[in-house]
Motif scaffolding. Structure first.
Motif, PDB file in Angstrom:
ATOM      1  N   THR A  40       2.301   4.833   1.107  1.00 11.26           N
ATOM      2  CA  THR A  40       2.410   5.526   2.380  1.00 11.26           C
ATOM      3  C   THR A  40       1.497   6.746   2.338  1.00 11.26           C
ATOM      4  N   SER A  41       1.290   7.384   3.462  1.00  9.88           N
ATOM      5  CA  SER A  41       0.442   8.581   3.512  1.00  9.88           C
ATOM      6  C   SER A  41       0.991   9.665   2.592  1.00  9.88           C
ATOM      7  N   ARG A  42       2.302   9.810   2.580  1.00 14.38           N
ATOM      8  CA  ARG A  42       2.915  10.832   1.724  1.00 14.38           C
ATOM      9  C   ARG A  42       2.669  10.508   0.245  1.00 14.38           C
ATOM     10  N   GLU A  43       2.878   9.236  -0.125  1.00 15.48           N
ATOM     11  CA  GLU A  43       2.648   8.836  -1.517  1.00 15.48           C
ATOM     12  C   GLU A  43       1.183   9.008  -1.899  1.00 15.48           C
ATOM     13  N   ARG A  44       0.261   8.705  -0.984  1.00 12.63           N
ATOM     14  CA  ARG A  44      -1.163   8.853  -1.271  1.00 12.63           C
ATOM     15  C   ARG A  44      -1.516  10.319  -1.499  1.00 12.63           C
ATOM     16  N   ARG A  45      -0.950  11.215  -0.672  1.00 16.31           N
ATOM     17  CA  ARG A  45      -1.204  12.646  -0.869  1.00 16.31           C
ATOM     18  C   ARG A  45      -0.672  13.109  -2.216  1.00 16.31           C
ATOM     19  N   GLU A  46       0.509  12.618  -2.619  1.00 14.22           N
ATOM     20  CA  GLU A  46       1.068  12.986  -3.921  1.00 14.22           C
ATOM     21  C   GLU A  46       0.199  12.470  -5.058  1.00 14.22           C
ATOM     22  N   GLU A  86      -7.286  17.164  -4.250  1.00 16.64           N
ATOM     23  CA  GLU A  86      -6.751  17.718  -3.012  1.00 16.64           C
ATOM     24  C   GLU A  86      -7.897  18.004  -2.054  1.00 16.64           C
ATOM     25  N   SER A  87      -7.662  17.754  -0.784  1.00 15.66           N
ATOM     26  CA  SER A  87      -8.707  17.987   0.231  1.00 15.66           C
ATOM     27  C   SER A  87      -8.693  19.397   0.726  1.00 15.66           C
ATOM     28  N   ARG A 136       0.836  -1.193   0.000  1.00 16.42           N
ATOM     29  CA  ARG A 136       0.000   0.000   0.000  1.00 16.42           C
ATOM     30  C   ARG A 136       0.872   1.246   0.000  1.00 16.42           C
ATOM     31  N   ASP A 187      -3.058  11.845  -4.902  1.00 13.43           N
ATOM     32  CA  ASP A 187      -4.277  12.643  -4.885  1.00 13.43           C
ATOM     33  C   ASP A 187      -4.042  14.017  -5.501  1.00 13.43           C
TER      34      ASP A 187
END
Length: 133
Positions: A118-124, A132-133, A116, A126
């Motif tokens: 990482t949070s950083r990769e998921r933000r990138e 973007e949120s 899965r 998105d």
């Protein structure tokens, strides 16, 4: 006022969300509109919406179709499918421009089996997809 009660001008005050999305030709079938609502691909006013949610003039409807967001403002309520020119007059389109072929090709690729993101990769991811949120 109930959703089916006519307004002062003889039109309905509200229409079901899935019916309106289908009537203005954002999706091909009413069933596809209902499925989009069930799948969380439709938001009204920034919140996920159910198919039976009433839509009013002035509401912002965001529909995710083929990986891209269509952002429209309701200007006219339609309960029946109409021709393309009349459907286009029923909303104001505020959708962001679609990315060019070069921009779309820059979506990051994760090797299969890499786990899965990482949070950083998921933000990138998105950010690149315009969510973007």
């Amino acid at each position: 006022m109930s959703p089916a009660a006519p307004g002062s001008d003889g039109q309905r005050a509200t229409v079901r969300l899935d019916v309106w999305i289908w009537a203005v030709r954002l999706v091909k079938t009413r069933a596809a509109a209902t499925e989009a609502c069930r799948g969380g691909h439709v938001k009204v006013g920034g919140r996920p919406a159910k198919a039976a949610q009433p839509v009013r003039v002035g509401d912002e409807v965001r529909v995710r179709i083929h990986g891209f967001d269509r952002v429209v403002i309701v200007t006219q309520l339609l309960a029946k499918r109409v021709g393309a020119p009349a459907a286009a007059a029923a909303f104001d389109d505020h959708s962001p421009p679609r990315p060019t072929a070069l921009e779309a090709a820059q979506v990051p690729h994760r090797p299969r089996g890499a786990g899965r993101p990482t949070s950083r990769e998921r933000r990138e991811i998105d950010r690149l997809r315009g969510r973007e949120s």
